[in-house]
Design a protein around this motif. Structure first.
Motif, PDB file in Angstrom:
ATOM      1  N   SER A  73       0.857  -1.189   0.000  1.00 26.28           N
ATOM      2  CA  SER A  73       0.000   0.000   0.000  1.00 26.28           C
ATOM      3  C   SER A  73       0.891   1.236   0.000  1.00 26.28           C
ATOM      4  N   PHE A  74       0.435   2.274  -0.700  1.00 28.91           N
ATOM      5  CA  PHE A  74       1.225   3.490  -0.764  1.00 28.91           C
ATOM      6  C   PHE A  74       0.313   4.697  -0.940  1.00 28.91           C
ATOM      7  N   THR A  75       0.906   5.901  -0.749  1.00 28.70           N
ATOM      8  CA  THR A  75       0.183   7.149  -0.848  1.00 28.70           C
ATOM      9  C   THR A  75       0.997   8.120  -1.702  1.00 28.70           C
ATOM     10  N   MET A  76       0.309   8.819  -2.609  1.00 31.84           N
ATOM     11  CA  MET A  76       0.955   9.845  -3.418  1.00 31.84           C
ATOM     12  C   MET A  76       0.244  11.167  -3.156  1.00 31.84           C
ATOM     13  N   ASN A  77       1.007  12.171  -2.766  1.00 37.17           N
ATOM     14  CA  ASN A  77       0.469  13.499  -2.482  1.00 37.17           C
ATOM     15  C   ASN A  77       0.941  14.461  -3.563  1.00 37.17           C
ATOM     16  N   SER A  78       0.025  15.291  -4.040  1.00 32.82           N
ATOM     17  CA  SER A  78       0.354  16.303  -5.044  1.00 32.82           C
ATOM     18  C   SER A  78      -0.161  17.645  -4.565  1.00 32.82           C
ATOM     19  N   HIS A  79       0.618  18.703  -4.870  1.00 28.97           N
ATOM     20  CA  HIS A  79       0.212  20.063  -4.517  1.00 28.97           C
ATOM     21  C   HIS A  79       0.082  20.854  -5.807  1.00 28.97           C
ATOM     22  N   TYR A  80      -1.109  21.392  -6.042  1.00 25.53           N
ATOM     23  CA  TYR A  80      -1.382  22.194  -7.231  1.00 25.53           C
ATOM     24  C   TYR A  80      -1.570  23.650  -6.805  1.00 25.53           C
ATOM     25  N   CYS A  81      -0.978  24.540  -7.550  1.00 20.39           N
ATOM     26  CA  CYS A  81      -1.206  25.965  -7.363  1.00 20.39           C
ATOM     27  C   CYS A  81      -1.915  26.443  -8.625  1.00 20.39           C
ATOM     28  N   GLY A  82      -3.214  26.598  -8.511  1.00 22.23           N
ATOM     29  CA  GLY A  82      -4.027  26.879  -9.690  1.00 22.23           C
ATOM     30  C   GLY A  82      -4.186  25.593 -10.485  1.00 22.23           C
ATOM     31  N   ASP A  83      -3.760  25.642 -11.735  1.00 29.07           N
ATOM     32  CA  ASP A  83      -3.794  24.439 -12.573  1.00 29.07           C
ATOM     33  C   ASP A  83      -2.417  23.810 -12.745  1.00 29.07           C
ATOM     34  N   TYR A  84      -1.423  24.350 -12.091  1.00 28.42           N
ATOM     35  CA  TYR A  84      -0.048  23.878 -12.272  1.00 28.42           C
ATOM     36  C   TYR A  84       0.375  22.979 -11.111  1.00 28.42           C
ATOM     37  N   LEU A  85       1.016  21.890 -11.453  1.00 29.80           N
ATOM     38  CA  LEU A  85       1.536  20.974 -10.434  1.00 29.80           C
ATOM     39  C   LEU A  85       2.824  21.540  -9.876  1.00 29.80           C
ATOM     40  N   VAL A  86       2.854  21.777  -8.572  1.00 27.68           N
ATOM     41  CA  VAL A  86       4.037  22.330  -7.926  1.00 27.68           C
ATOM     42  C   VAL A  86       4.947  21.211  -7.445  1.00 27.68           C
ATOM     43  N   GLY A  90      -8.008  30.022  -1.144  1.00 24.24           N
ATOM     44  CA  GLY A  90      -6.758  30.165  -1.870  1.00 24.24           C
ATOM     45  C   GLY A  90      -6.768  29.368  -3.164  1.00 24.24           C
ATOM     46  N   CYS A  91      -5.814  29.674  -4.024  1.00 23.67           N
ATOM     47  CA  CYS A  91      -5.743  28.996  -5.318  1.00 23.67           C
ATOM     48  C   CYS A  91      -5.054  27.643  -5.207  1.00 23.67           C
ATOM     49  N   CYS A  92      -4.489  27.344  -4.063  1.00 23.81           N
ATOM     50  CA  CYS A  92      -3.735  26.093  -3.899  1.00 23.81           C
ATOM     51  C   CYS A  92      -4.673  24.940  -3.587  1.00 23.81           C
ATOM     52  N   ASN A  93      -4.240  23.755  -4.000  1.00 28.99           N
ATOM     53  CA  ASN A  93      -5.070  22.572  -3.846  1.00 28.99           C
ATOM     54  C   ASN A  93      -4.160  21.378  -3.569  1.00 28.99           C
ATOM     55  N   ASP A  94      -4.493  20.579  -2.603  1.00 30.12           N
ATOM     56  CA  ASP A  94      -3.746  19.357  -2.299  1.00 30.12           C
ATOM     57  C   ASP A  94      -4.579  18.154  -2.710  1.00 30.12           C
ATOM     58  N   VAL A  95      -3.953  17.223  -3.443  1.00 28.47           N
ATOM     59  CA  VAL A  95      -4.628  16.003  -3.889  1.00 28.47           C
ATOM     60  C   VAL A  95      -3.848  14.814  -3.337  1.00 28.47           C
ATOM     61  N   THR A  96      -4.564  13.868  -2.751  1.00 29.11           N
ATOM     62  CA  THR A  96      -3.936  12.678  -2.168  1.00 29.11           C
ATOM     63  C   THR A  96      -4.551  11.433  -2.781  1.00 29.11           C
ATOM     64  N   TRP A  97      -3.705  10.571  -3.324  1.00 29.17           N
ATOM     65  CA  TRP A  97      -4.134   9.263  -3.838  1.00 29.17           C
ATOM     66  C   TRP A  97      -3.586   8.199  -2.912  1.00 29.17           C
ATOM     67  N   THR A  98      -4.471   7.372  -2.401  1.00 31.00           N
ATOM     68  CA  THR A  98      -4.068   6.299  -1.491  1.00 31.00           C
ATOM     69  C   THR A  98      -4.536   4.974  -2.062  1.00 31.00           C
ATOM     70  N   ILE A  99      -3.607   4.041  -2.155  1.00 27.74           N
ATOM     71  CA  ILE A  99      -3.938   2.681  -2.585  1.00 27.74           C
ATOM     72  C   ILE A  99      -3.623   1.754  -1.420  1.00 27.74           C
ATOM     73  N   ASP A 100      -4.660   1.127  -0.895  1.00 29.17           N
ATOM     74  CA  ASP A 100      -4.497   0.231   0.250  1.00 29.17           C
ATOM     75  C   ASP A 100      -4.346  -1.196  -0.234  1.00 29.17           C
ATOM     76  N   GLY A 101      -3.387  -1.906   0.340  1.00 25.47           N
ATOM     77  CA  GLY A 101      -3.180  -3.310   0.002  1.00 25.47           C
ATOM     78  C   GLY A 101      -4.068  -4.203   0.842  1.00 25.47           C
ATOM     79  N   GLN A 102      -3.977  -5.475   0.576  1.00 22.89           N
ATOM     80  CA  GLN A 102      -4.781  -6.447   1.315  1.00 22.89           C
ATOM     81  C   GLN A 102      -4.191  -6.670   2.697  1.00 22.89           C
TER      82      GLN A 102
END
Length: 138
Positions: A23-36, A66-78
């Motif tokens: 299982s893992f997690t990926m975090n992304s930070h967007y400022c507007g439409d741009y990936l920071v 604010g224009c900033c946005n945090d996106v988190t993708w989490t995939i859980d294993g068995q």
């Protein structure tokens, strides 16, 4: 060829089991439409434009988000691959115990060497049967 295919299949099955429990997690930070920034397993770094809202301040209550946005993708294993011995039925427990017992005893060496034919000598060769019947291996 059969052994090679068997090794490929067994290796792929091992990888499938490994990645299905991972299982893992990926975090992304967007400022507007741009990936920071994007990061695996840790928080992504921000662009520094996050607005700190004060609950008592009147002017911050009318500001838009604010224009900033945090996106988190989490995939859980068995997590259900851990089977305890008590979860097995009586027949399954009996099979596991007998399999382990027979597998351990498979590699025990013989303590005494059976030499029952040590004193036996083969019968004397009176006639050469191959020459007599003229049957030769080429």
């Amino acid at each position: 060829m059969k052994v090679f295919c068997f090794k490929i299949v067994s290796f792929s099955m091992a990888l499938i089991v490994l990645f299905s429990t991972f299982s893992f997690t990926m975090n992304s930070h967007y400022c507007g439409d741009y990936l920071v920034d994007s990061a695996w397993f840790v928080e992504a770094e921000t662009c520094g434009m996050s607005v700190a809202k004060d609950q008592h301040s009147h002017e911050n209550s009318f500001m838009k988000d604010g224009c900033c946005n945090d996106v988190t993708w989490t995939i859980d294993g068995q997590d259900d691959l851990k089977i305890t011995f008590e979860d097995l039925t009586h027949e399954q427990q009996l099979f596991v115990v007998s399999f382990i017992y027979s597998y351990i005893n498979l590699f025990e060496g013989l303590k005494t060497k059976n030499n029952a034919f040590g004193d036996y000598s083969p019968p004397p060769l009176i006639k050469d049967v191959q020459v007599l019947h003229q049957t030769f291996l080429i």
